[in-house]
Design an enzyme around this catalytic site. Structure first.
Site, PDB file in Angstrom:
ATOM      1  N   LYS A 186      21.307 -30.131  -5.383  1.00  0.00           N
ATOM      2  CA  LYS A 186      21.473 -31.718  -4.996  1.00  0.00           C
ATOM      3  C   LYS A 186      20.950 -32.383  -5.849  1.00  0.00           C
ATOM      4  O   LYS A 186      21.845 -33.381  -6.569  1.00  0.00           O
ATOM      5  CB  LYS A 186      20.842 -31.801  -3.264  1.00  0.00           C
ATOM      6  CG  LYS A 186      21.563 -31.279  -1.791  1.00  0.00           C
ATOM      7  CD  LYS A 186      23.277 -32.282  -2.353  1.00  0.00           C
ATOM      8  CE  LYS A 186      23.877 -31.979  -0.724  1.00  0.00           C
ATOM      9  NZ  LYS A 186      24.689 -32.913  -0.852  1.00  0.00           N
ATOM     10  N   GLU A 225      21.252 -40.801   1.891  1.00  0.00           N
ATOM     11  CA  GLU A 225      21.330 -41.241   3.222  1.00  0.00           C
ATOM     12  C   GLU A 225      21.018 -39.642   3.483  1.00  0.00           C
ATOM     13  O   GLU A 225      21.320 -38.937   2.366  1.00  0.00           O
ATOM     14  CB  GLU A 225      22.129 -41.386   3.193  1.00  0.00           C
ATOM     15  CG  GLU A 225      23.887 -40.054   2.709  1.00  0.00           C
ATOM     16  CD  GLU A 225      23.907 -40.158   1.566  1.00  0.00           C
ATOM     17  OE1 GLU A 225      23.753 -41.095   0.975  1.00  0.00           O
ATOM     18  OE2 GLU A 225      24.271 -39.062   0.744  1.00  0.00           O
ATOM     19  N   SER A 235      24.857 -22.833  -2.620  1.00  0.00           N
ATOM     20  CA  SER A 235      24.516 -23.827  -2.791  1.00  0.00           C
ATOM     21  C   SER A 235      22.727 -24.260  -1.916  1.00  0.00           C
ATOM     22  O   SER A 235      22.307 -24.850  -3.135  1.00  0.00           O
ATOM     23  CB  SER A 235      25.040 -25.318  -1.472  1.00  0.00           C
ATOM     24  OG  SER A 235      25.421 -24.365  -0.597  1.00  0.00           O
TER      25      SER A 235
HETATM   26  C1  LIG Z   1      22.177 -26.543   1.132  1.00  0.00           C
HETATM   27  C2  LIG Z   1      23.409 -27.219   1.410  1.00  0.00           C
HETATM   28  N1  LIG Z   1      24.367 -27.375   0.709  1.00  0.00           N
HETATM   29  C3  LIG Z   1      25.706 -28.161   1.173  1.00  0.00           C
HETATM   30  C4  LIG Z   1      25.803 -28.772   1.281  1.00  0.00           C
HETATM   31  C5  LIG Z   1      27.366 -29.970   2.150  1.00  0.00           C
HETATM   32  O1  LIG Z   1      27.308 -31.106   0.840  1.00  0.00           O
HETATM   33  P1  LIG Z   1      28.166 -30.417  -0.524  1.00  0.00           P
HETATM   34  O2  LIG Z   1      28.053 -30.118  -1.126  1.00  0.00           O
HETATM   35  O3  LIG Z   1      28.217 -32.520  -0.881  1.00  0.00           O
HETATM   36  O4  LIG Z   1      29.418 -30.350   0.701  1.00  0.00           O
HETATM   37  C6  LIG Z   1      24.634 -29.598   1.739  1.00  0.00           C
HETATM   38  C7  LIG Z   1      24.616 -30.765   2.244  1.00  0.00           C
HETATM   39  N2  LIG Z   1      23.689 -31.290   2.578  1.00  0.00           N
HETATM   40  C8  LIG Z   1      23.629 -33.092   2.777  1.00  0.00           C
HETATM   41  C9  LIG Z   1      22.085 -33.525   3.012  1.00  0.00           C
HETATM   42  O5  LIG Z   1      20.986 -32.704   3.118  1.00  0.00           O
HETATM   43  O6  LIG Z   1      21.908 -34.236   3.134  1.00  0.00           O
HETATM   44  C10 LIG Z   1      24.386 -33.573   3.724  1.00  0.00           C
HETATM   45  O7  LIG Z   1      24.093 -33.121   4.853  1.00  0.00           O
HETATM   46  C11 LIG Z   1      25.377 -34.611   3.252  1.00  0.00           C
HETATM   47  C12 LIG Z   1      24.696 -35.161   2.282  1.00  0.00           C
HETATM   48  C13 LIG Z   1      26.444 -34.492   3.049  1.00  0.00           C
HETATM   49  C14 LIG Z   1      23.457 -28.454   1.887  1.00  0.00           C
HETATM   50  O8  LIG Z   1      21.902 -29.223   1.920  1.00  0.00           O
END
Ligand SMILES: Cc1ncc(COP(=O)(O)O)c(/C=N/[C@H](C(=O)O)[C@@H](O)C(C)C)c1O
Length: 384
Positions: free
Chosen positions: A81, A103, A370
């Site tokens: 992120k 968000e 990720s």
């Molecule tokens: C460690 C980790 N890996 C994958 C994701 C999935 O988000 P994408 O990579 O945007 O598909 C997330 C998504 N996290 C967001 C968050 O932390 O707020 C999610 O909840 C939203 C922004 C979609 C994540 O934290």
């Protein structure tokens, strides 16, 4: 602002001015030497890029699959992120903004936005569903410690979908000195393109690193989990031109029971409009968005970024599903076999190599890890 039939700007007329301002700023600032130099330095010094790739000898031996991981879990703040929030944060600062709005569901995007704001001397305002504030308490504590204002959203299903709606309303009210730091490769144009721009560093590095470690060969398969789609589009983008590389996105099937709520719009969703974009959605035939579910909060989203709907449409990427139990099995296996605790979201991508090992025998599989699983240790009593 389209990816084939998907994407666009399906938002109230009132929200067009900040989007127009953002698109103009992208064109003016992103190509500038100042932005490129400052961003490259921050990725190196503050995030610790390049993130390495790790070969998994024990899992590979057990599965008969050559398993490699792109270690976005080792970035500062623990996930991919930060690539996006630092890029958008620096862009916003150079636009003269003072507040970063975001968000979050799993909380990793909220933490990454707060980290970027702190580094850039800006203020972070994070919208989070009240359900997620409880589910991801460790991340809430991290955000508070770093000075973020957290807004717990009580409307709707009190999860990400509702947090995005409330955050968009706030942006409309404060657009002068506020930038909405969208957390995933979704939303109205130009967000899917902007987020991909910052996340494609994942595959830019991984492609070269893999070739350096494999006598110039490319991986047979590249895999990533798909929530809104940002780590996946980052992991896929620079491999799309390589026709020999199979591209696989993994969606969350939730409990996997028939008729259960899951988070797999590419698997069985229908065309619709959500959060300003035309994409695949989990919805009733009247267009009411269905509640989503996944053991991984970051995948718990009923929509998906429009470029994934397009890559599926043209057959360049295949999208499969992994359920909660399979993801938890991968979470445990990677922890025990390689000493790496993955986020539950990333565990879905690792699970692909386990659940499809027959068809992957002898093949090299590069998985985007990720994020790290510290935030998910609360589920330990359920699984150990
Ligand atoms: C460690 C980790 N890996 C994958 C994701 C999935 O988000 P994408 O990579 O945007 O598909 C997330 C998504 N996290 C967001 C968050 O932390 O707020 C999610 O909840 C939203 C922004 C979609 C994540 O934290």
């Amino acid at each position: 602002g389209y990816f084939g039939d998907f994407g666009g700007q399906f938002i109230p007329e009132l929200l067009m001015p900040p989007l127009i301002e953002l698109e103009e700023a992208m064109e003016r600032i992103l190509p500038s030497e100042e932005f490129k130099t400052r961003f490259a330095n921050m990725l190196k010094e503050n995030v610790g890029r390049p993130s390495t790739i790790t070969y998994c000898p024990n899992m590979s031996k057990e599965l008969g699959v050559e398993l490699w991981l792109k270690r976005e879990d080792l970035n500062h703040s623990g996930a991919h992120k930060i690539n996006n929030t630092l890029g958008q944060g620096l862009l916003a600062k150079m636009m003269g903004k003072e507040v970063l709005l975001a968000e979050t569901g799993a909380g990793m995007h909220g933490v990454a936005t707060t980290v970027a704001a702190a580094m850039l001397g800006m203020k972070a305002v994070i919208y989070m569903g009240a359900t997620d504030v409880v589910r991801q308490a460790p991340n809430v504590n991290r955000m508070r410690l770093m000075g973020a204002e957290i807004v717990a959203v009580e409307s709707g299903t009190k999860t990400l979908k509702d947090a995005i709606n409330e955050a968009l309303r706030r942006w409309l009210a404060d657009q002068e000195n506020t930038h909405y730091c969208f957390g995933t490769a979704a939303g109205p144009h130009p967000f899917p393109k902007l987020v991909r721009e910052f996340q494609q560093i994942i595959s830019k590095e991984a492609r070269q690193q893999f070739m350096d470690r494999n006598d110039g060969d490319l991986p047979d398969v590249v895999v990533a989990c798909v929530g809104g789609g940002s780590n996946a589009i980052g992991m896929f983008h620079n491999f799309v031109p390589d026709e020999s590389v199979k591209i696989v996105g993994v969606e969350a099937a939730g409990t996997g029971e028939p008729g259960c709520h899951d988070s797999a719009p590419l698997d069985h969703g229908t065309d619709g409009i959500l959060h300003g974009m035309k994409t695949k959605l989990l919805q009733t035939k009247e267009g009411q968005i269905l509640p989503s579910h996944s053991v991984a909060p970051g995948l718990d989203y009923p929509g998906v970024g429009p470029e994934h709907a397009h890559l599926q449409d043209i057959g360049r990427a295949e999208y499969v599903t992994v359920n909660d139990a399979q993801a938890i099995n991968a979470f445990k296996m990677l922890s025990q076999r390689e000493g790496i605790i993955p986020a539950l979201e990333s565990s879905h991508a690792v699970a692909y190599a386990i659940e499809h090992k027959e068809e992957l025998q002898g093949k090299s599989v590069l998985v985007c890890l990720s994020g790290r699983g510290d935030k998910d240790l609360g589920i330990l009593d359920e699984i150990l």
